[in-house]
Write a protein that holds these residues in place. Structure first.
Motif, mmCIF file in Angstrom:
data_model
loop_
_atom_site.group_PDB
_atom_site.id
_atom_site.type_symbol
_atom_site.label_atom_id
_atom_site.label_comp_id
_atom_site.label_asym_id
_atom_site.label_seq_id
_atom_site.Cartn_x
_atom_site.Cartn_y
_atom_site.Cartn_z
ATOM 1 N N GLU A 35 -21.298 47.754 -22.782
ATOM 2 C CA GLU A 35 -20.515 48.954 -22.485
ATOM 3 C C GLU A 35 -20.044 49.670 -23.752
ATOM 4 O O GLU A 35 -18.865 49.721 -24.078
ATOM 5 N N SER A 37 -16.926 48.056 -25.280
ATOM 6 C CA SER A 37 -15.767 47.761 -24.432
ATOM 7 C C SER A 37 -15.713 46.285 -24.065
ATOM 8 O O SER A 37 -14.644 45.736 -23.804
ATOM 9 N N SER A 72 -18.780 52.399 -26.054
ATOM 10 C CA SER A 72 -17.851 53.504 -25.819
ATOM 11 C C SER A 72 -17.914 54.466 -26.998
ATOM 12 O O SER A 72 -17.460 54.123 -28.101
#
Length: 715
Positions: free
Chosen positions: A390, A399, A392
């Motif tokens: 994830e 993340s 970001s």
């Protein structure tokens, strides 16, 4: 090439990219005519006189436009131009005020602003406060123009100048004058450019700031080449190539070590002393600690390997069954082997084992293509590592980490040879301590683009369990592609399919001259492979070792683009020309667009705003400022092909590729072909490639650190 010339006043902008680079500009010409110019023109101001050199081009969608390759900016020569320029260049001056100023001073307006600014009070409506505001804005504009002239004088083009000003803003002039080595923070500016500016500003050759900048640049360059550190002797040599005397270099390294900008590991000889940038040393040490913590054997119920294999209709060989058992006896395991040795089979059975044990496993790969292939193998969604963790863009990081770990009991990372040290650090940080990590890959392939050689170092450490798959199974052994891949590993030249029995899926075509190779390659792609059922626009990928030269990606893309997609609406970005229907490849991670290095797509639409690209079924509007990260992909480098498979591969090799010709490079290229491969090569270049067994000369310390951390200690 002959160049045209176009001169006119900037009347306005049709389009200007967000990065302040590319623009579509309307120019006012004599006798009331107008022309449209395109190129790196976003720095122009309305009202300025622009003298452009370049070429006229006919665009099917936008008509006749002037493609500017260089631009000379002059002061406005007309009253209307002066009015537009004042509005564009001086904050606080609107249309009405600009008209009154120009009406009063005429063509002398800019001289008045420069030499007699107090006379602005002669203009109706300009009091002391307004005058000071206008003068301040004009001084700022003048400083910006002087800065631009200075940077141009040092060889920086408009795009780089905009990047510099974008990076440092109002402090740009101070950086250039007082801290010029900070310019290397800007993408596209290297040490030599910053050094030229610094030396022009009077910085001495042995100045501490110059030497420290050179040390940092040399180590960062080594990291870009894949190393994590440099032996001190090699670092001194690199500094000497940057005109840092050896005695000064040695003192500079000592000073950097004292201030902990670099970390120097002790050694008896200079050649044995390792010098890391502090951040890279911390990264490598952290990865070693995290992997070492996973190396203790685990206990638990033995997996029902045979039952899982039967459930998916696979008969496992003893080596494959042993590899699967190993997965559940440790928290980190490497499975490595060449083509046809059963890596895919093991992953398929492993996924079934996880389902039967009611365990949640995740599956990931460094590239989107490899992730899609992994999804087909394991029967559930596989992701790229960036999506799994994830990424970001807002946080400029992942993340998923130690504070918010992945929710899985096991993770399979396919194509693990591509994973660099930083990405692997993120993986082992985000994976729960009790979860299992299985790294699947071919250690004989090219290492990662980024620093480190994680898969090779884990195997070389001697402390991470490794399942080596060496048996080539019958169906795979019938493929000439597989047979030739193993010949290459043995240092033998591949054999063309017509010379032996078995599948006729791998041919070697000999040509000596580079031009002959290029012509034959285009014929193979456009005639011979289509005759064998392959769509040249969809199924065929041309690979080559280099970007430059007559057989580099640039030249081959020009030939193949003309042969495969010669017409259609197009957009030009610098030297790049993209047409609707072109195959393109992303060359850098773009987290805002969710497009990553190596992603391949097809252009579906072009417009002044950029172009629409279909990345494997996902439409992405790539704006003008992001087009620099795209290249044509009819031909791509072998490095860019890592992690991908193609129905058919055509490989070009020539002695001009000498610096790149190594066994692992050719092996990687051939194993990208799923169904058919053609090698168009100089026989001498092919022999040279397969006999040069050395892998990339990378300086990495992960294997040694792991060996030390996991070594039994005396009580």
């Amino acid at each position: 090439m002959y160049q045209d010339r176009l001169e006119g006043d900037v009347a306005g902008f049709v389009f200007r990219s967000e990065d302040g680079g590319y623009a579509v500009v309307r120019l006012s010409l004599p006798a009331g005519f107008e022309a449209t110019a395109v190129g790196a023109l976003a720095h122009l101001r309305e009202g300025q006189r622009a003298v452009l050199t370049g070429q006229w081009q006919e665009d099917l969608r936008f008509g006749r436009r002037f493609r500017a390759e260089s631009v000379l900016v002059e002061e406005p020569r007309t009253l209307a131009g002066l009015e537009r320029y004042l509005q564009a260049a001086v904050d606080g001056v609107g249309a009405e005020l600009a008209r009154r100023i120009v009406d009063h001073f005429g063509l002398d307006t800019l001289r008045i602003l420069e030499e007699e600014p107090r006379r602005l009070s002669e203009v109706e409506g300009i009091g002391p406060k307004t005058r000071e505001k206008i003068v301040g804005a004009w001084v700022s504009e003048r400083s910006g123009r002087e800065l631009e002239i200075t940077l141009r004088g040092h060889g920086l083009g408009p795009a780089l100048i905009r990047r510099v000003i974008g990076a440092f803003g109002s402090g740009t002039a101070d950086v250039v004058a007082r801290h010029p080595y900070r310019l290397v923070e800007v993408v596209g500016i290297g040490f030599r450019t910053a050094d030229t500016i610094a030396r022009a500003n009077g910085v001495a050759a042995d100045a501490p700031e110059r030497v420290q900048a050179a040390v940092d640049f040399a180590l960062r360059t080594a990291e870009e080449e894949g190393s994590c550190y440099l032996p001190e002797a090699a670092l001194v040599e690199r500094l000497a190539s940057l005109d840092v005397p050896r005695a000064v270099a040695a003192q500079g390294i000592d000073d950097a070590a004292h201030t902990r900008r670099v970390i120097r590991h002790d050694g008896a000889e200079e050649a044995d002393r390792r010098v890391y940038r502090a951040e890279m040393e911390a990264l490598e040490a952290r990865v070693a600690r995290r992997v070492a913590a996973r190396c203790a054997p685990t206990s638990g119920e033995a997996p029902d390997v045979a039952g899982a294999a039967r459930a998916v209709g696979i008969a496992l060989a003893p080596g494959q069954a042993a590899a699967l058992a190993q997965v559940f006896a440790a928290r980190v395991v490497v499975i490595t082997g060449g083509p046809g040795t059963g890596k895919t089979t093991i992953v398929r059975v492993l996924a079934e084992l996880a389902r039967r044990r009611n365990e949640a496993w995740a599956y990931a790969s460094p590239t989107g293509r490899a992730a899609r292939r992994l999804s087909e193998v394991c029967g559930q969604e596989a992701k790229t590592l960036h999506r799994l963790l994830e990424w970001s863009p807002a946080e400029v990081g992942f993340s998923r980490d130690g504070d918010r770990p992945l929710e899985c009991q096991g993770l399979v990372v396919d194509e693990a040879s591509m994973v660099d040290l930083a990405l692997f650090d993120a993986v082992v940080d985000a994976l729960p301590a009790a979860s299992r990590l299985v790294l699947v890959g071919d250690v004989e392939q090219l290492p990662s683009v980024g620093p480190g050689q994680v898969l090779r170092d884990l195997i070389g450490s001697g402390v991470v369990p490794v399942a080596r798959l060496t048996d080539v199974y019958r169906q795979a052994a019938e493929s000439a592609i597989v047979r030739n891949a193993h010949r290459i590993l043995a240092g033998e030249v591949p054999v063309s399919a017509e010379k032996e029995e078995g599948a006729r899926d791998c041919f070697v075509l000999a040509r000596e001259d580079a031009e002959d190779i290029a012509r034959l390659l285009v014929t193979v792609v456009t005639e011979r492979l289509p005759a064998n059922g392959f769509d040249p626009r969809r199924d065929v990928q041309v690979l080559t070792p280099m970007h430059a030269g007559p057989l580099g990606t640039v030249a081959l893309n020009q030939r193949l683009g003309q042969a495969l997609n010669p017409e259609g609406a197009e957009i030009v970005r610098g030297a790049r020309r993209f047409r609707v229907g072109d195959r393109v490849i992303q060359t850098k991670n773009d987290y805002d667009l969710d497009v990553f290095n190596g992603d391949v797509g097809r252009v579906t639409e072009v417009s002044p705003a950029g172009m629409q690209v279909d990345f494997e079924g996902r439409g992405v509007l790539v704006p003008g400022d992001a087009l620099d990260n795209l290249e044509l992909a009819w031909a791509i480098s072998i490095h860019k092909s890592q992690g991908s498979e193609y129905p058919a591969v055509v490989l070009a090799l020539h002695t001009g590729h000498f610096v790149m010709l190594r066994r692992n490079l050719i092996y990687t290229a051939l194993t990208r072909a799923r169904r058919f491969a053609v090698v168009v090569a100089s026989p001498r270049a092919l022999r040279m490639a397969v006999t040069r067994a050395g892998v990339d000369d990378r300086h990495t310390g992960l294997a040694g650190r792991l060996g030390y951390l996991c070594r039994p200690r005396e009580s």
